[in-house]
Design a protein around this motif. Structure first.
Motif, PDB file in Angstrom:
ATOM      1  N   VAL A   1      27.326  73.414  41.915  1.00  0.00           N
ATOM      2  CA  VAL A   1      27.028  73.017  40.538  1.00  0.00           C
ATOM      3  C   VAL A   1      28.248  72.294  39.977  1.00  0.00           C
ATOM      4  O   VAL A   1      29.368  72.832  40.023  1.00  0.00           O
ATOM      5  N   VAL A   2      28.028  71.084  39.477  1.00  0.00           N
ATOM      6  CA  VAL A   2      29.090  70.346  38.782  1.00  0.00           C
ATOM      7  C   VAL A   2      29.085  70.790  37.326  1.00  0.00           C
ATOM      8  O   VAL A   2      28.062  70.700  36.645  1.00  0.00           O
ATOM      9  N   ARG A   3      30.220  71.273  36.843  1.00  0.00           N
ATOM     10  CA  ARG A   3      30.325  71.777  35.483  1.00  0.00           C
ATOM     11  C   ARG A   3      30.945  70.716  34.571  1.00  0.00           C
ATOM     12  O   ARG A   3      31.934  70.072  34.928  1.00  0.00           O
ATOM     13  N   GLY A   4      30.360  70.572  33.386  1.00  0.00           N
ATOM     14  CA  GLY A   4      30.962  69.708  32.372  1.00  0.00           C
ATOM     15  C   GLY A   4      30.878  68.233  32.718  1.00  0.00           C
ATOM     16  O   GLY A   4      29.904  67.754  33.297  1.00  0.00           O
ATOM     17  N   GLU A   5      31.928  67.489  32.346  1.00  0.00           N
ATOM     18  CA  GLU A   5      31.967  66.038  32.582  1.00  0.00           C
ATOM     19  C   GLU A   5      31.960  65.776  34.081  1.00  0.00           C
ATOM     20  O   GLU A   5      32.887  66.157  34.787  1.00  0.00           O
ATOM     21  N   GLY A   6      30.921  65.086  34.559  1.00  0.00           N
ATOM     22  CA  GLY A   6      30.652  65.112  35.981  1.00  0.00           C
ATOM     23  C   GLY A   6      31.149  63.976  36.824  1.00  0.00           C
ATOM     24  O   GLY A   6      31.170  64.092  38.063  1.00  0.00           O
ATOM     25  N   GLU A   7      31.551  62.861  36.227  1.00  0.00           N
ATOM     26  CA  GLU A   7      31.803  61.669  37.045  1.00  0.00           C
ATOM     27  C   GLU A   7      32.898  61.883  38.085  1.00  0.00           C
ATOM     28  O   GLU A   7      32.699  61.621  39.285  1.00  0.00           O
ATOM     29  N   GLN A   8      34.069  62.335  37.673  1.00  0.00           N
ATOM     30  CA  GLN A   8      35.168  62.498  38.626  1.00  0.00           C
ATOM     31  C   GLN A   8      34.872  63.606  39.637  1.00  0.00           C
ATOM     32  O   GLN A   8      35.142  63.452  40.834  1.00  0.00           O
ATOM     33  N   THR A   9      34.313  64.707  39.154  1.00  0.00           N
ATOM     34  CA  THR A   9      33.984  65.818  40.055  1.00  0.00           C
ATOM     35  C   THR A   9      32.983  65.368  41.108  1.00  0.00           C
ATOM     36  O   THR A   9      33.142  65.647  42.309  1.00  0.00           O
ATOM     37  N   PHE A  10      31.951  64.667  40.691  1.00  0.00           N
ATOM     38  CA  PHE A  10      30.916  64.203  41.605  1.00  0.00           C
ATOM     39  C   PHE A  10      31.494  63.234  42.638  1.00  0.00           C
ATOM     40  O   PHE A  10      31.219  63.353  43.844  1.00  0.00           O
ATOM     41  N   GLY A  11      32.315  62.302  42.164  1.00  0.00           N
ATOM     42  CA  GLY A  11      32.907  61.333  43.091  1.00  0.00           C
ATOM     43  C   GLY A  11      33.791  61.995  44.132  1.00  0.00           C
ATOM     44  O   GLY A  11      33.714  61.677  45.330  1.00  0.00           O
ATOM     45  N   GLU A  12      34.637  62.931  43.698  1.00  0.00           N
ATOM     46  CA  GLU A  12      35.514  63.627  44.642  1.00  0.00           C
ATOM     47  C   GLU A  12      34.709  64.474  45.624  1.00  0.00           C
ATOM     48  O   GLU A  12      35.037  64.552  46.816  1.00  0.00           O
ATOM     49  N   LEU A  13      33.652  65.117  45.127  1.00  0.00           N
ATOM     50  CA  LEU A  13      32.834  65.959  45.995  1.00  0.00           C
ATOM     51  C   LEU A  13      32.158  65.135  47.090  1.00  0.00           C
ATOM     52  O   LEU A  13      32.121  65.548  48.263  1.00  0.00           O
ATOM     53  N   LEU A  14      31.629  63.964  46.740  1.00  0.00           N
ATOM     54  CA  LEU A  14      31.019  63.103  47.759  1.00  0.00           C
ATOM     55  C   LEU A  14      32.038  62.702  48.819  1.00  0.00           C
ATOM     56  O   LEU A  14      31.734  62.692  50.028  1.00  0.00           O
TER      57      LEU A  14
END
Length: 672
Positions: free
Chosen positions: A125-138
């Motif tokens: 689950v991505v919490r809060g503001e997602g852009e940076q978290t999502f990019g790093e996770l990919l």
């Protein structure tokens, strides 16, 4: 990696009918990072008939997602769509056992651990503001790595659920790329499928909220910080959306759009300078952050409508919910807004847990007052309990399931009912699915609250003046009177719910049924009911017709006819004075009888009522399309032509017709 970003299914005519900007933002980032990204809008697919309603819906959704064989399936889910998201994700896991399944959004952010603990098929689950978290996770997943260093992520490490540290909010939103709308279905498809009058795009203006309202998760998600995109960037984005994607209207996504006056002024002036003011837009505002001057500038820049969050007319309730709004500004601000040519939507909430009936009635009286003043759209709701809010934290253990709030609707996929699997999920965990539950209210039963929220706006829109007078005449509260009215309609018509047509058809009869209870000084009440009925009868859409310079010099052959949207009425009381008193907040009895001649009409979508003298009234009454001006003048001469030469009187009639046609009361001269 192949990434599918999924907008879960939902079906409600008034909600979720635009492209999912949050998922478009994530798809844009993924694409720029070298991944293959696509947006899968299951709401649009449902509207276009590409998915079946009924128990097979979630399997069909999963098959649609799995057809692209994605490596990552990321769902953007809000409170109402959380059960469908989990059901579809389970089916995706069955079809794609090795795909990574990811959730994000407001709801998921606040129940991340609970979600991962309960639903084994969710990987992260991505919490809060997602852009940076999502990019790093990919990037981590594509390299086969471990995401334990990706801030803002909750994830499953074998049997363990791991909550990584929070991620700092972006200091500058402008580092994000412009959203690539080509990664989603076209605006034109949304317009057609959702029966919209124009192609509408969402324009994210900023993020955050500094306030502490107990029912709102926005300020918690954004940590009470406010950030805006640069105006130059917004102008570029609007231009691209207009030129490349056919956008004709914008929904400005930012609850605090008018919080900083300088920003709004800069935005409006640059919109005008760029020629974008011909495109309309909608925004959210607060009563204490705008004034007449700013509203005029906003209208010049294209603002067509806005929403004010009023919430309550009770000082006690406003203190409880920590809503810092000056209710005394409401009337003047609504007038400023409508005078600028902007239509305001006014949002009210009734039924907070500590409210007494008197608090609720104070809100209903305030809503009635806005209806009396006119030209606004009321929206009444009961509270929705969202994860992350103070209501959720303090009252979560008292939740009950009895009625549906506004934000519990939209997933009735099985012949107007929710799917059985969704009901099972919702019933199993009140805190996880709290938006489908209710808070008991101290002052009123939930069934009565739900009916007020769903139907009282009909009174506000149709008969606010008569209803307000009736409460005073009977010495009763608006909630009690409304309950009595709805029960009377049901008893006499068999209708279990009020509709606009039913309210119009039965209200006058309801008032008449109370005539023995209404004290004599309030004898102007039936006249007010008739006044509002005539106003409703003229409120019909009509094709605009150009007026220009009216030439009736050849009017002797003209058979003038009253327009269909125009009604004439004679009253025994000075209704304009009574209306003026009501608009000033004065509700009094004992008006003297005085003949009053009024004209009701629609002009450019707005309903107008104006007084007219006896000559003009009689002249209009003769305009039936069957007789010419000479015949009309001869008939009126005996009453209105005393002391005048008949030829002079004919000229006066001709000039009066010219003025009446300029006022758009008559059909245009067929051949002037």
């Amino acid at each position: 990696m192949k990434v599918s970003l999924v907008f879960p299914p939902f079906h409600h005519p008034a909600l979720y009918n635009l492209p999912p900007l949050g998922l478009i933002n994530l798809a844009t980032l993924a694409q720029r990072a070298g991944h293959e990204a696509r947006v899968v809008d299951l709401i649009l697919a449902l509207r276009e008939g590409e998915l079946p309603f009924g128990p097979g819906l979630y399997v069909a959704c999963a098959e649609r997602i799995a057809a692209a064989r994605p490596d990552v399936v990321a769902f953007g889910a809000q409170c109402t769509t959380y059960p469908p998201t989990l059901g579809i994700a389970r089916e995706v896991r069955r079809l794609l056992p090795h795909a990574r399944i990811l959730l994000g959004g407001h709801n998921a952010s606040f129940v991340a651990r609970e979600t991962l603990e309960r639903f084994s098929w969710i990987d992260a689950v991505v919490r809060g503001e997602g852009e940076q978290t999502f990019g790093e996770l990919l990037d981590v997943w594509s390299a086969g790595g471990d995401p334990r260093h990706v801030a803002g992520l909750s994830w499953r490490a074998g049997a363990e659920v791991v909550d990584n540290p929070e991620r700092d909010l972006l200091a500058d939103l402008n580092v994000l790329p412009l959203p690539d709308y080509s990664l989603a279905p076209s605006l034109e498809r949304y317009r057609r499928a959702c029966d919209l009058s124009r192609s509408i795009a969402v324009l994210e203006v900023g993020r955050g909220c500094p306030h502490q309202c107990v029912y709102c998760s926005e300020s918690a998600l954004w940590r009470r910080r406010c950030r805006t995109f640069a105006v130059a960037r917004l102008i570029e984005e609007m231009t691209r959306l207009r030129d490349d994607h056919g956008a004709q209207c914008f929904l400005l996504a930012y609850d605090q759009f008018t919080a900083e006056r300088g920003f709004v002024e800069d935005f409006c002036r640059q919109v005008i300078a760029a020629g974008l003011h011909r495109l309309s837009w909608y925004c959210i505002s607060r009563l204490d952050t705008v004034d007449a001057e700013l509203l005029r500038l906003m209208r010049a820049a294209g603002c067509e409508s806005l929403c004010y969050g009023i919430d309550s007319g009770s000082a006690r309730t406003l203190a409880f919910i920590r809503k810092q709004v000056a209710v005394d500004k409401l009337g003047p601000r609504v007038l400023d807004t409508t005078a600028a040519g902007i239509t305001p939507t006014l949002s009210f909430v009734v039924g907070f847990p500590e409210e007494e009936r008197a608090d609720i009635d104070a809100t209903l009286l305030l809503a009635l007052q806005t209806g009396i003043e006119g030209n606004s759209n009321p929206l009444l709701q009961i509270p929705t309990v969202l994860p992350g809010t103070e209501l959720h934290a303090c009252y979560g253990r008292t939740l009950v399931r009895e009625v549906d709030s506004y934000f519990a609707q939209g997933i009735e996929f099985d012949a107007g009912r929710r799917l059985a699997e969704d009901e099972t999920l919702i019933n199993a965990d009140p805190l996880l699915f709290s938006s489908f539950y209710n808070l008991p209210c101290r002052g009123m039963e939930l069934r009565e609250l739900e009916r007020l929220a769903g139907e009282f706006s009909l009174i506000v829109n149709l008969y606010p003046k008569s209803f307000r007078i009736l409460t005073a005449a009977l010495g009763t509260s608006p909630s009690a009177l409304f309950s009595r009215f709805s029960a009377w309609v049901e008893e006499n018509s068999g209708l279990a719910r009020l509709t606009p047509a039913a309210c119009f058809a039965w209200f006058a009869g309801f008032v008449d049924s109370l005539k023995e209870e209404i004290p004599d000084p309030w004898r102007h009440l039936p006249a007010m009911v008739a006044y509002e009925t005539r106003a409703i009868e003229t409120a019909r859409p009509s094709a605009p017709q150009a007026v220009g310079n009216v030439d009736v010099t050849g009017a002797s052959a003209w058979r003038p006819a009253l327009r269909e949207q125009v009604l004439l009425e004679e009253f025994a009381f000075d209704l304009p004075q009574i209306v003026a008193d009501l608009r000033a907040g004065v509700v009094r009895s004992g008006y003297e009888q005085r003949s009053c001649l009024l004209v009701f009409r629609q002009v450019e979508g707005r309903q107008e009522v104006c007084a007219i003298n006896a000559f003009g009234h009689d002249l209009l009454h003769q305009c039936n399309g069957e007789e010419d001006l000479d015949a009309i003048a001869r008939r009126l001469y005996a009453r209105h032509g005393a002391g005048q030469d008949p030829r002079e009187f004919l000229l006066n009639c001709r000039e009066a017709l010219r003025q009446l046609q300029t006022m758009q009361l008559l059909h245009p001269h067929p051949n002037p």
